[in-house]
Design an enzyme around this catalytic site. Structure first.
Site, mmCIF file in Angstrom:
data_model
loop_
_atom_site.group_PDB
_atom_site.id
_atom_site.type_symbol
_atom_site.label_atom_id
_atom_site.label_comp_id
_atom_site.label_asym_id
_atom_site.label_seq_id
_atom_site.Cartn_x
_atom_site.Cartn_y
_atom_site.Cartn_z
ATOM 1 N N HIS A 1 -6.730 -0.894 10.999
ATOM 2 C CA HIS A 1 -6.047 -1.527 9.867
ATOM 3 C C HIS A 1 -6.919 -2.670 9.354
ATOM 4 O O HIS A 1 -7.511 -3.388 10.148
ATOM 5 C CB HIS A 1 -4.687 -2.051 10.346
ATOM 6 C CG HIS A 1 -3.803 -2.551 9.255
ATOM 7 N ND1 HIS A 1 -3.458 -1.788 8.164
ATOM 8 C CD2 HIS A 1 -3.185 -3.750 9.077
ATOM 9 C CE1 HIS A 1 -2.656 -2.495 7.369
ATOM 10 N NE2 HIS A 1 -2.479 -3.685 7.896
ATOM 11 N N GLN B 1 0.809 -1.221 0.000
ATOM 12 C CA GLN B 1 0.000 0.000 0.000
ATOM 13 C C GLN B 1 0.842 1.270 0.000
ATOM 14 O O GLN B 1 0.316 2.349 -0.276
ATOM 15 C CB GLN B 1 -0.938 0.008 1.207
ATOM 16 C CG GLN B 1 -0.211 0.171 2.536
ATOM 17 C CD GLN B 1 -1.141 0.037 3.733
ATOM 18 O OE1 GLN B 1 -1.601 -1.051 4.054
ATOM 19 N NE2 GLN B 1 -1.429 1.148 4.394
ATOM 20 N N CYS C 1 -5.076 0.411 3.335
ATOM 21 C CA CYS C 1 -5.160 -1.032 3.582
ATOM 22 C C CYS C 1 -6.547 -1.578 3.261
ATOM 23 O O CYS C 1 -6.670 -2.683 2.741
ATOM 24 C CB CYS C 1 -4.833 -1.306 5.036
ATOM 25 S SG CYS C 1 -5.850 -0.330 6.153
#
Ligand SMILES: *[C@@H]1O[C@H](CO)[C@@H](O)[C@H](O)[C@H]1NC(C)=O
Ligand SMILES: *[C@@H]1O[C@H](CO)[C@@H](O)[C@H](O)[C@H]1NC(C)=O
Ligand SMILES: *[C@@H]1O[C@H](CO)[C@@H](O)[C@H](O)[C@H]1NC(C)=O
Length: 333
Positions: free
Chosen positions: A279, A133, A139
């Site tokens: 995340h 990324q 993400c």
């Protein structure tokens, strides 16, 4: 604006540099830092060099202390080794809480027995390669394309590479925020209502926010429905991975995760609530080792991070809130 931002960041590391000046770096640490710099092709100004050296030495000591204790996972050097967690957070993780609250999902769990282990990577060509990324909190787009790439491969046998940048640039109306964060479930909804997502080849990843350049003629993958798993129903996640598809999920990354290298990650410092997740990743399987159940998870920090880009995380305890907002797409093929 960019200059101001840069100043803010530079100011932050100068401040932290003052806080770490106490630390005396030894010759071995200096040696390892130099070879790490070569390996990662790093160069610094002389002021920054000292700060990075001390930060690296701090991480180096943390790794050694951790690996000497009886933990279920090992730490090691990686691309984050010259950074503090505060810096990593700003660059790679979501800055504010996302609306991660599939309180009541539409996925209904069955009662049948499930296999003790599963790994979609071993079933055939069902899991796309690990991607990177870069320094953008995107993400969630990689978790999304990874799940949809698997879904299409499982349904049709075709492995596609789908466009994260389209999600970064175009999915705002579904509460997604490009490099600032977003959620796979919301991204699947976007792809469903947008009528498709383009390929990486026609909409390449740039790792920064941009204008939407979606061209419906070039869409190559489509979503028919979205399966949301009910908040904290980790058993439903297991069933979904066992029977249907890799599952996108979010969790809270804390300091101790960044230097993960191998083994089963487990933490006492992370939270289990939906408001703390920062995340998103992709569960591609699960298993159990020495009595500890785990998930097999694909990350989006490149293949040099963790275990060839993957990590294992303890299963069955909603570790770090991993069962807070799990979902997967049902493709239109
Ligand atoms: C290390 O951890 C394992 C698994 O948690 C445990 O079975 C073992 O007894 C521990 N060994 C020591 C020396 O603490
Ligand atoms: C959460 O949802 C509300 C209402 O739909 C929206 O206004 C807000 O922007 C969302 N927050 C995030 C971080 O997506
Ligand atoms: C699944 O989650 C998304 C985003 O969180 C939501 O917009 C959608 O309505 C949910 N779908 C179902 C069927 O509950």
């Amino acid at each position: 604006m960019w200059a101001a931002l840069w100043l803010l960041c530079a100011g932050a590391w100068l401040l932290s540099a003052r806080a770490t000046t106490e630390l005396t770096v030894n010759a071995i640490e200096k040696f390892h830092f130099k070879s790490w710099m070569t390996q990662h092709q790093k160069t610094y100004s002389s002021v920054e060099y000292n700060y990075r050296l001390k930060t690296f030495a701090n991480n180096w000591r943390k790794i050694h202390a951790h690996n000497q204790r009886n933990h279920t996972f090992k730490m090691g050097l990686n691309q984050f080794s010259d950074m503090t967690f505060a810096e990593i957070k700003r660059k790679y993780l979501w800055s504010e809480p996302q609306n991660c609250s599939a309180t009541k999902g539409n996925y209904l769990r069955g009662t049948g027995p499930l296999p003790p282990s599963m790994d979609w990577r071993k079933k055939g060509n069902f899991v796309s390669a690990v991607k990177n990324q870069g320094s953008c909190g995107s993400c969630w787009t990689f978790s999304t394309t990874g799940a949809l790439e698997s879904a299409v491969a499982i349904a049709s046998g075709k492995m596609l590479s789908l466009a994260e940048q389209q999600l970064v640039d175009c999915a705002q109306n579904f509460n997604n925020h490009g490099c600032e964060g977003g959620l796979p479930s919301q991204a699947f909804e976007y792809i469903l209502y947008n009528k498709g997502i383009m390929g990486e080849d026609t909409y390449p990843y740039r790792g920064k926010d941009g204008h939407c350049k979606f061209d419906p003629q070039k869409a190559i993958a489509f979503v028919k429905d979205v399966a949301n798993i009910t908040l904290n129903d980790e058993k439903a996640m297991v069933e979904a991975v066992a029977l249907y598809n890799p599952v996108s999920f979010a969790f809270e990354v804390t300091d101790d995760f960044m230097l993960y290298q191998k083994g089963i990650y487990s933490s006492t410092s992370c939270h289990k609530t939906p408001d703390k997740v920062n995340h998103a990743v992709l569960a591609v399987g699960y298993g159990e080792k020495d009595g500890i159940p785990y998930w097999i998870v694909k990350n989006s920090w490149g293949t040099n991070w963790g275990d060839k880009g993957y990590f294992l995380i303890e299963r069955g305890k909603n570790m770090c809130g991993l069962a807070a907002c799990a979902s997967y797409p049902i493709p239109q093929v």
